[in-house]
Design a protein around this motif. Structure first.
Motif, PDB file in Angstrom:
ATOM      1  N   ASP A   1      35.882  24.986  46.766  1.00  0.00           N
ATOM      2  CA  ASP A   1      34.935  23.867  46.873  1.00  0.00           C
ATOM      3  C   ASP A   1      33.542  24.328  47.291  1.00  0.00           C
ATOM      4  OD1 ASP A   1      36.990  22.164  46.195  1.00  0.00           O
ATOM      5  OD2 ASP A   1      37.355  21.503  48.261  1.00  0.00           O
ATOM      6  N   HIS A   2      33.453  25.500  47.911  1.00  0.00           N
ATOM      7  CA  HIS A   2      32.170  26.025  48.389  1.00  0.00           C
ATOM      8  C   HIS A   2      31.425  26.843  47.335  1.00  0.00           C
ATOM      9  CE1 HIS A   2      34.502  26.075  52.413  1.00  0.00           C
ATOM     10  NE2 HIS A   2      33.731  24.996  52.413  1.00  0.00           N
ATOM     11  N   LEU A   3      32.095  27.183  46.234  1.00  0.00           N
ATOM     12  CA  LEU A   3      31.579  28.189  45.307  1.00  0.00           C
ATOM     13  C   LEU A   3      30.193  27.862  44.762  1.00  0.00           C
ATOM     14  CD1 LEU A   3      32.060  30.856  43.866  1.00  0.00           C
ATOM     15  CD2 LEU A   3      33.173  29.578  42.023  1.00  0.00           C
ATOM     16  N   VAL A   4      29.951  26.660  44.308  1.00  0.00           N
ATOM     17  CA  VAL A   4      28.655  26.315  43.717  1.00  0.00           C
ATOM     18  C   VAL A   4      27.542  26.441  44.762  1.00  0.00           C
ATOM     19  CG1 VAL A   4      27.288  24.448  42.698  1.00  0.00           C
ATOM     20  CG2 VAL A   4      29.621  24.864  41.895  1.00  0.00           C
ATOM     21  N   ASP A   5      27.776  25.931  45.960  1.00  0.00           N
ATOM     22  CA  ASP A   5      26.747  25.985  47.016  1.00  0.00           C
ATOM     23  C   ASP A   5      26.435  27.412  47.435  1.00  0.00           C
ATOM     24  OD1 ASP A   5      26.395  23.214  47.165  1.00  0.00           O
ATOM     25  OD2 ASP A   5      28.031  22.994  48.609  1.00  0.00           O
ATOM     26  N   ILE A   6      27.475  28.217  47.676  1.00  0.00           N
ATOM     27  CA  ILE A   6      27.176  29.570  48.149  1.00  0.00           C
ATOM     28  C   ILE A   6      26.641  30.456  47.034  1.00  0.00           C
ATOM     29  CG2 ILE A   6      28.691  29.452  50.154  1.00  0.00           C
ATOM     30  CD1 ILE A   6      30.737  31.114  48.695  1.00  0.00           C
TER      31      ILE A   6
ATOM     32  N   SER B   1      26.356  35.119  37.842  1.00  0.00           N
ATOM     33  CA  SER B   1      26.930  33.901  37.263  1.00  0.00           C
ATOM     34  C   SER B   1      27.935  33.328  38.253  1.00  0.00           C
ATOM     35  CB  SER B   1      27.631  34.225  35.945  1.00  0.00           C
ATOM     36  OG  SER B   1      28.798  34.997  36.196  1.00  0.00           O
ATOM     37  N   LEU B   2      28.383  32.124  38.006  1.00  0.00           N
ATOM     38  CA  LEU B   2      29.399  31.510  38.856  1.00  0.00           C
ATOM     39  C   LEU B   2      30.680  32.357  38.866  1.00  0.00           C
ATOM     40  CD1 LEU B   2      29.222  29.001  40.585  1.00  0.00           C
ATOM     41  CD2 LEU B   2      30.315  27.707  38.770  1.00  0.00           C
ATOM     42  N   GLU B   3      31.027  32.910  37.720  1.00  0.00           N
ATOM     43  CA  GLU B   3      32.218  33.753  37.624  1.00  0.00           C
ATOM     44  C   GLU B   3      32.043  35.040  38.430  1.00  0.00           C
ATOM     45  OE1 GLU B   3      30.621  32.514  34.795  1.00  0.00           O
ATOM     46  OE2 GLU B   3      32.029  30.833  34.628  1.00  0.00           O
TER      47      GLU B   3
ATOM     48  N   CYS C   1      30.050  35.430  41.002  1.00  0.00           N
ATOM     49  CA  CYS C   1      30.085  35.030  42.418  1.00  0.00           C
ATOM     50  C   CYS C   1      31.521  34.812  42.865  1.00  0.00           C
ATOM     51  CB  CYS C   1      29.255  33.775  42.650  1.00  0.00           C
ATOM     52  SG  CYS C   1      27.482  34.083  42.670  1.00  0.00           S
ATOM     53  N   HIS C   2      32.308  34.159  42.034  1.00  0.00           N
ATOM     54  CA  HIS C   2      33.723  33.936  42.364  1.00  0.00           C
ATOM     55  C   HIS C   2      34.417  35.270  42.624  1.00  0.00           C
ATOM     56  CE1 HIS C   2      38.023  33.383  41.427  1.00  0.00           C
ATOM     57  NE2 HIS C   2      37.855  32.250  42.093  1.00  0.00           N
ATOM     58  N   SER C   3      34.171  36.233  41.759  1.00  0.00           N
ATOM     59  CA  SER C   3      34.773  37.553  41.913  1.00  0.00           C
ATOM     60  C   SER C   3      34.303  38.219  43.208  1.00  0.00           C
ATOM     61  CB  SER C   3      34.413  38.418  40.705  1.00  0.00           C
ATOM     62  OG  SER C   3      34.938  39.702  40.833  1.00  0.00           O
ATOM     63  N   LEU C   4      33.010  38.176  43.470  1.00  0.00           N
ATOM     64  CA  LEU C   4      32.444  38.776  44.684  1.00  0.00           C
ATOM     65  C   LEU C   4      33.062  38.167  45.938  1.00  0.00           C
ATOM     66  CD1 LEU C   4      30.177  40.563  46.041  1.00  0.00           C
ATOM     67  CD2 LEU C   4      28.749  38.507  45.935  1.00  0.00           C
ATOM     68  N   PHE C   5      33.118  36.849  46.001  1.00  0.00           N
ATOM     69  CA  PHE C   5      33.578  36.173  47.207  1.00  0.00           C
ATOM     70  C   PHE C   5      35.088  36.248  47.392  1.00  0.00           C
ATOM     71  CE2 PHE C   5      29.614  33.552  46.295  1.00  0.00           C
ATOM     72  CZ  PHE C   5      28.822  34.330  47.124  1.00  0.00           C
ATOM     73  N   THR C   6      35.848  36.312  46.305  1.00  0.00           N
ATOM     74  CA  THR C   6      37.304  36.358  46.445  1.00  0.00           C
ATOM     75  C   THR C   6      37.827  37.783  46.608  1.00  0.00           C
ATOM     76  OG1 THR C   6      37.601  36.320  44.038  1.00  0.00           O
ATOM     77  CG2 THR C   6      37.726  34.202  45.196  1.00  0.00           C
ATOM     78  N   GLN C   7      37.072  38.778  46.183  1.00  0.00           N
ATOM     79  CA  GLN C   7      37.522  40.157  46.322  1.00  0.00           C
ATOM     80  C   GLN C   7      37.133  40.777  47.659  1.00  0.00           C
ATOM     81  OE1 GLN C   7      36.489  42.499  42.883  1.00  0.00           O
ATOM     82  NE2 GLN C   7      37.470  41.069  41.491  1.00  0.00           N
ATOM     83  N   ALA C   8      36.288  40.118  48.415  1.00  0.00           N
ATOM     84  CA  ALA C   8      35.913  40.621  49.739  1.00  0.00           C
ATOM     85  C   ALA C   8      37.123  40.568  50.668  1.00  0.00           C
ATOM     86  CB  ALA C   8      34.781  39.769  50.311  1.00  0.00           C
ATOM     87  N   SER C   9      37.109  41.374  51.716  1.00  0.00           N
ATOM     88  CA  SER C   9      38.174  41.306  52.716  1.00  0.00           C
ATOM     89  C   SER C   9      38.205  39.934  53.365  1.00  0.00           C
ATOM     90  CB  SER C   9      37.951  42.367  53.796  1.00  0.00           C
ATOM     91  OG  SER C   9      37.977  43.657  53.239  1.00  0.00           O
ATOM     92  N   TYR C  10      37.019  39.342  53.526  1.00  0.00           N
ATOM     93  CA  TYR C  10      36.928  37.997  54.095  1.00  0.00           C
ATOM     94  C   TYR C  10      35.579  37.403  53.696  1.00  0.00           C
ATOM     95  CZ  TYR C  10      37.452  34.148  57.376  1.00  0.00           C
ATOM     96  OH  TYR C  10      37.595  32.899  57.922  1.00  0.00           O
ATOM     97  N   THR C  11      35.589  36.126  53.376  1.00  0.00           N
ATOM     98  CA  THR C  11      34.365  35.383  53.079  1.00  0.00           C
ATOM     99  C   THR C  11      34.397  34.103  53.892  1.00  0.00           C
ATOM    100  OG1 THR C  11      34.279  36.251  50.815  1.00  0.00           O
ATOM    101  CG2 THR C  11      32.991  34.265  51.266  1.00  0.00           C
ATOM    102  N   ALA C  12      33.277  33.819  54.543  1.00  0.00           N
ATOM    103  CA  ALA C  12      33.180  32.597  55.350  1.00  0.00           C
ATOM    104  C   ALA C  12      31.883  31.876  55.023  1.00  0.00           C
ATOM    105  CB  ALA C  12      33.231  32.920  56.843  1.00  0.00           C
ATOM    106  N   VAL C  13      31.884  30.577  55.276  1.00  0.00           N
ATOM    107  CA  VAL C  13      30.691  29.764  55.055  1.00  0.00           C
ATOM    108  C   VAL C  13      30.289  29.084  56.358  1.00  0.00           C
ATOM    109  CG1 VAL C  13      31.238  29.364  52.632  1.00  0.00           C
ATOM    110  CG2 VAL C  13      31.980  27.713  54.333  1.00  0.00           C
ATOM    111  N   ALA C  14      29.002  28.839  56.470  1.00  0.00           N
ATOM    112  CA  ALA C  14      28.480  28.042  57.585  1.00  0.00           C
ATOM    113  C   ALA C  14      28.252  26.634  57.062  1.00  0.00           C
ATOM    114  CB  ALA C  14      27.169  28.634  58.095  1.00  0.00           C
ATOM    115  N   VAL C  15      28.749  25.661  57.805  1.00  0.00           N
ATOM    116  CA  VAL C  15      28.613  24.260  57.417  1.00  0.00           C
ATOM    117  C   VAL C  15      27.880  23.534  58.536  1.00  0.00           C
ATOM    118  CG1 VAL C  15      29.845  22.154  56.804  1.00  0.00           C
ATOM    119  CG2 VAL C  15      30.726  24.363  56.045  1.00  0.00           C
ATOM    120  N   LEU C  16      26.776  22.897  58.158  1.00  0.00           N
ATOM    121  CA  LEU C  16      25.951  22.160  59.098  1.00  0.00           C
ATOM    122  C   LEU C  16      25.824  20.733  58.589  1.00  0.00           C
ATOM    123  CD1 LEU C  16      23.968  22.219  61.549  1.00  0.00           C
ATOM    124  CD2 LEU C  16      22.205  22.930  59.938  1.00  0.00           C
ATOM    125  N   ASN C  17      26.248  19.768  59.400  1.00  0.00           N
ATOM    126  CA  ASN C  17      26.219  18.357  58.996  1.00  0.00           C
ATOM    127  C   ASN C  17      26.872  18.150  57.628  1.00  0.00           C
ATOM    128  OD1 ASN C  17      24.880  17.679  61.386  1.00  0.00           O
ATOM    129  ND2 ASN C  17      22.882  18.051  60.446  1.00  0.00           N
TER     130      ASN C  17
END
Length: 191
Positions: free
Chosen positions: A11-16, A37-39, A41-57
């Protein structure tokens, strides 16, 4: 102001992806010279050891990826990359992402968190890394291409966990790092 660091989900993919590509387009902090590309980015974020997002409001305003800096005998050295939405800068989002990544690095049994290429003009990051107790390990001059004719140097920073004993405490907007021979305590007035 409601603020949290959360594990990455689709759910975070488009924003990040937008936030990440904004940093690439700026051309002053990330080594990539083409947006992803979105694809990709998906590969980058899912292949990392860990990916986190900051959510504000209830809005995604930042992301970090954590991954091994190298292979084999150097696989216990982590590397991280951070991106914060332009409209959320100055709200301590980057600091929260770094603190979370330190904790996650330790949890994933990395021994060191190292930043290989902190561009010289990124004074905010250099200030924050120093303030958080990272060690400056070196400088490489004139290697980061800013535009067609200008180059800047990059700095190398690291934080070693083999001396790190303890904990991050978020009570009363404080965090504390305990070391075997010293205690480093930092306060945040607004978190």
């Amino acid at each position: 102001m409601t603020f949290s660091i959360q594990p990455f989900c689709l759910d975070h993919l488009v924003d990040i992806s937008r936030i990440w590509n904004d940093v690439i387009i700026a051309g002053t902090h990330f080594p990539q010279d083409k947006t992803l590309s979105l694809e990709e980015c998906h590969s980058l974020f899912t292949q990392a050891s860990y990916t986190a997002v900051a959510v504000l409001n209830n809005e995604v305003v930042g992301v970090y990826i954590l991954y091994p800096n190298n292979i084999g005998r150097l696989r216990k050295v982590a590397n991280a990359s951070y991106a914060v939405d332009k409209k959320a800068r100055g709200k301590k989002v980057g600091k929260a992402l770094i603190m979370h990544s330190l904790n996650k690095s330790k949890e994933l049994n990395f021994r060191i968190l190292q930043f290989n290429s902190v561009v010289d003009s990124n004074s905010g990051a250099k200030y924050l890394y120093n303030k958080l107790g990272f060690k400056h390990a070196g400088y490489i001059p004139n290697c980061f291409k800013i535009n067609d004719v200008n180059y800047q140097g990059v700095n190398i920073f690291y934080c070693s966990f083999n001396r790190l004993i303890a904990f991050f405490s978020w009570r009363s907007s404080r965090y504390v790092l305990k070391f075997k021979n010293a205690v480093l305590s930092k306060c945040c007035n607004k978190w």
